[in-house]
Design a protein around this motif. Structure first.
Motif, mmCIF file in Angstrom:
data_model
loop_
_atom_site.group_PDB
_atom_site.id
_atom_site.type_symbol
_atom_site.label_atom_id
_atom_site.label_comp_id
_atom_site.label_asym_id
_atom_site.label_seq_id
_atom_site.Cartn_x
_atom_site.Cartn_y
_atom_site.Cartn_z
ATOM 1 N N MET A 41 -11.321 -34.963 5.979
ATOM 2 C CA MET A 41 -12.204 -34.689 4.846
ATOM 3 C C MET A 41 -11.476 -33.870 3.781
ATOM 4 O O MET A 41 -11.666 -34.102 2.580
ATOM 5 C CB MET A 41 -13.472 -33.984 5.320
ATOM 6 C CG MET A 41 -14.400 -34.907 6.077
ATOM 7 S SD MET A 41 -15.792 -34.076 6.839
ATOM 8 C CE MET A 41 -16.735 -33.580 5.424
ATOM 9 N N CYS A 42 -10.651 -32.922 4.206
ATOM 10 C CA CYS A 42 -9.850 -32.147 3.243
ATOM 11 C C CYS A 42 -8.872 -33.050 2.507
ATOM 12 O O CYS A 42 -8.696 -32.927 1.292
ATOM 13 C CB CYS A 42 -9.097 -31.029 3.948
ATOM 14 S SG CYS A 42 -10.091 -29.634 4.415
ATOM 15 N N GLU A 43 -8.237 -33.943 3.238
ATOM 16 C CA GLU A 43 -7.308 -34.879 2.600
ATOM 17 C C GLU A 43 -8.032 -35.772 1.599
ATOM 18 O O GLU A 43 -7.537 -35.997 0.487
ATOM 19 C CB GLU A 43 -6.619 -35.748 3.652
ATOM 20 C CG GLU A 43 -5.594 -35.013 4.476
ATOM 21 C CD GLU A 43 -4.947 -35.890 5.520
ATOM 22 O OE1 GLU A 43 -5.393 -37.053 5.702
ATOM 23 O OE2 GLU A 43 -3.990 -35.439 6.159
ATOM 24 N N ALA A 44 -9.197 -36.264 1.985
ATOM 25 C CA ALA A 44 -9.960 -37.132 1.083
ATOM 26 C C ALA A 44 -10.397 -36.370 -0.164
ATOM 27 O O ALA A 44 -10.329 -36.896 -1.282
ATOM 28 C CB ALA A 44 -11.168 -37.710 1.810
ATOM 29 N N ALA A 45 -10.831 -35.118 0.010
ATOM 30 C CA ALA A 45 -11.250 -34.316 -1.141
ATOM 31 C C ALA A 45 -10.074 -34.071 -2.080
ATOM 32 O O ALA A 45 -10.221 -34.141 -3.307
ATOM 33 C CB ALA A 45 -11.841 -32.993 -0.667
ATOM 34 N N GLY A 46 -8.897 -33.798 -1.521
ATOM 35 C CA GLY A 46 -7.711 -33.603 -2.346
ATOM 36 C C GLY A 46 -7.347 -34.848 -3.129
ATOM 37 O O GLY A 46 -7.016 -34.773 -4.312
ATOM 38 N N LEU A 47 -7.431 -35.998 -2.476
ATOM 39 C CA LEU A 47 -7.110 -37.250 -3.168
ATOM 40 C C LEU A 47 -8.138 -37.574 -4.247
ATOM 41 O O LEU A 47 -7.783 -38.039 -5.337
ATOM 42 C CB LEU A 47 -7.013 -38.396 -2.164
ATOM 43 C CG LEU A 47 -5.771 -38.393 -1.288
ATOM 44 C CD1 LEU A 47 -5.845 -39.515 -0.256
ATOM 45 C CD2 LEU A 47 -4.522 -38.544 -2.122
ATOM 46 N N ILE A 48 -9.405 -37.329 -3.971
ATOM 47 C CA ILE A 48 -10.448 -37.582 -4.972
ATOM 48 C C ILE A 48 -10.257 -36.684 -6.188
ATOM 49 O O ILE A 48 -10.364 -37.134 -7.334
ATOM 50 C CB ILE A 48 -11.842 -37.417 -4.346
ATOM 51 C CG1 ILE A 48 -12.110 -38.567 -3.379
ATOM 52 C CG2 ILE A 48 -12.924 -37.354 -5.417
ATOM 53 C CD1 ILE A 48 -13.340 -38.395 -2.531
ATOM 54 N N LEU A 49 -9.959 -35.410 -5.949
ATOM 55 C CA LEU A 49 -9.703 -34.507 -7.072
ATOM 56 C C LEU A 49 -8.480 -34.935 -7.875
ATOM 57 O O LEU A 49 -8.487 -34.885 -9.106
ATOM 58 C CB LEU A 49 -9.512 -33.077 -6.577
ATOM 59 C CG LEU A 49 -10.762 -32.318 -6.184
ATOM 60 C CD1 LEU A 49 -10.391 -30.977 -5.569
ATOM 61 C CD2 LEU A 49 -11.646 -32.108 -7.380
ATOM 62 N N LEU A 50 -7.441 -35.368 -7.188
ATOM 63 C CA LEU A 50 -6.236 -35.816 -7.882
ATOM 64 C C LEU A 50 -6.513 -37.054 -8.729
ATOM 65 O O LEU A 50 -6.082 -37.127 -9.886
ATOM 66 C CB LEU A 50 -5.126 -36.107 -6.872
ATOM 67 C CG LEU A 50 -3.795 -36.566 -7.447
ATOM 68 C CD1 LEU A 50 -3.193 -35.472 -8.317
ATOM 69 C CD2 LEU A 50 -2.853 -36.952 -6.346
ATOM 70 N N ILE A 51 -7.243 -38.005 -8.182
ATOM 71 C CA ILE A 51 -7.585 -39.204 -8.948
ATOM 72 C C ILE A 51 -8.439 -38.837 -10.157
ATOM 73 O O ILE A 51 -8.245 -39.376 -11.256
ATOM 74 C CB ILE A 51 -8.295 -40.227 -8.035
ATOM 75 C CG1 ILE A 51 -7.296 -40.799 -7.037
ATOM 76 C CG2 ILE A 51 -8.937 -41.343 -8.856
ATOM 77 C CD1 ILE A 51 -7.923 -41.622 -5.938
ATOM 78 N N ARG A 52 -9.369 -37.905 -9.975
ATOM 79 C CA ARG A 52 -10.222 -37.472 -11.086
ATOM 80 C C ARG A 52 -9.397 -36.834 -12.211
ATOM 81 O O ARG A 52 -9.610 -37.119 -13.389
ATOM 82 C CB ARG A 52 -11.254 -36.488 -10.567
ATOM 83 C CG ARG A 52 -12.233 -36.035 -11.572
ATOM 84 C CD ARG A 52 -13.314 -35.195 -10.922
ATOM 85 N NE ARG A 52 -13.991 -34.453 -11.957
ATOM 86 C CZ ARG A 52 -14.220 -33.169 -11.927
ATOM 87 N NH1 ARG A 52 -13.880 -32.471 -10.877
ATOM 88 N NH2 ARG A 52 -14.825 -32.564 -12.912
ATOM 89 N N ILE A 53 -8.444 -35.999 -11.823
ATOM 90 C CA ILE A 53 -7.579 -35.355 -12.828
ATOM 91 C C ILE A 53 -6.725 -36.392 -13.547
ATOM 92 O O ILE A 53 -6.583 -36.363 -14.771
ATOM 93 C CB ILE A 53 -6.699 -34.277 -12.170
ATOM 94 C CG1 ILE A 53 -7.563 -33.087 -11.748
ATOM 95 C CG2 ILE A 53 -5.593 -33.817 -13.090
ATOM 96 C CD1 ILE A 53 -6.835 -32.079 -10.875
ATOM 97 N N LEU A 54 -6.164 -37.337 -12.796
ATOM 98 C CA LEU A 54 -5.322 -38.365 -13.419
ATOM 99 C C LEU A 54 -6.118 -39.251 -14.355
ATOM 100 O O LEU A 54 -5.644 -39.614 -15.440
ATOM 101 C CB LEU A 54 -4.644 -39.207 -12.335
ATOM 102 C CG LEU A 54 -3.552 -38.487 -11.522
ATOM 103 C CD1 LEU A 54 -3.074 -39.378 -10.399
ATOM 104 C CD2 LEU A 54 -2.413 -38.063 -12.413
ATOM 105 N N LEU A 55 -7.331 -39.625 -13.971
ATOM 106 C CA LEU A 55 -8.166 -40.441 -14.848
ATOM 107 C C LEU A 55 -8.580 -39.703 -16.093
ATOM 108 O O LEU A 55 -8.648 -40.283 -17.177
ATOM 109 C CB LEU A 55 -9.401 -40.941 -14.093
ATOM 110 C CG LEU A 55 -9.144 -42.018 -13.043
ATOM 111 C CD1 LEU A 55 -10.428 -42.353 -12.305
ATOM 112 C CD2 LEU A 55 -8.540 -43.252 -13.669
#
Length: 62
Positions: A42-56
């Motif tokens: 879940m921590c990994e998924a949250a990190g990836l979601i935040l990263l995708i949000r920042i990149l978008l």
């Protein structure tokens, strides 16, 4: 200077460490190993979601 990628990166690395500990605990057949694995993923998924949000958001601003 704090990078905008530091929080997602920290969450992802923390998740990886928790998953590694969970896998080790699972090999030892201790209780609650699945809890460590789920929390780590879940921590990994949250990190990836935040990263995708920042990149978008960066792509939208350009």
């Amino acid at each position: 200077m704090k990078s905008k990628y530091s929080v997602p990166l920290a969450l992802f690395i923390l998740g990886m460490l928790i998953v590694i500990v969970g896998a080790y605990i699972r090999l030892l057949k201790w209780e609650y190993a699945n809890v460590f694995l789920v929390i780590g993923m879940m921590c990994e998924a949250a990190g990836l979601i935040l990263l995708i949000r920042i990149l978008l958001k960066n792509l939208k601003n350009k």
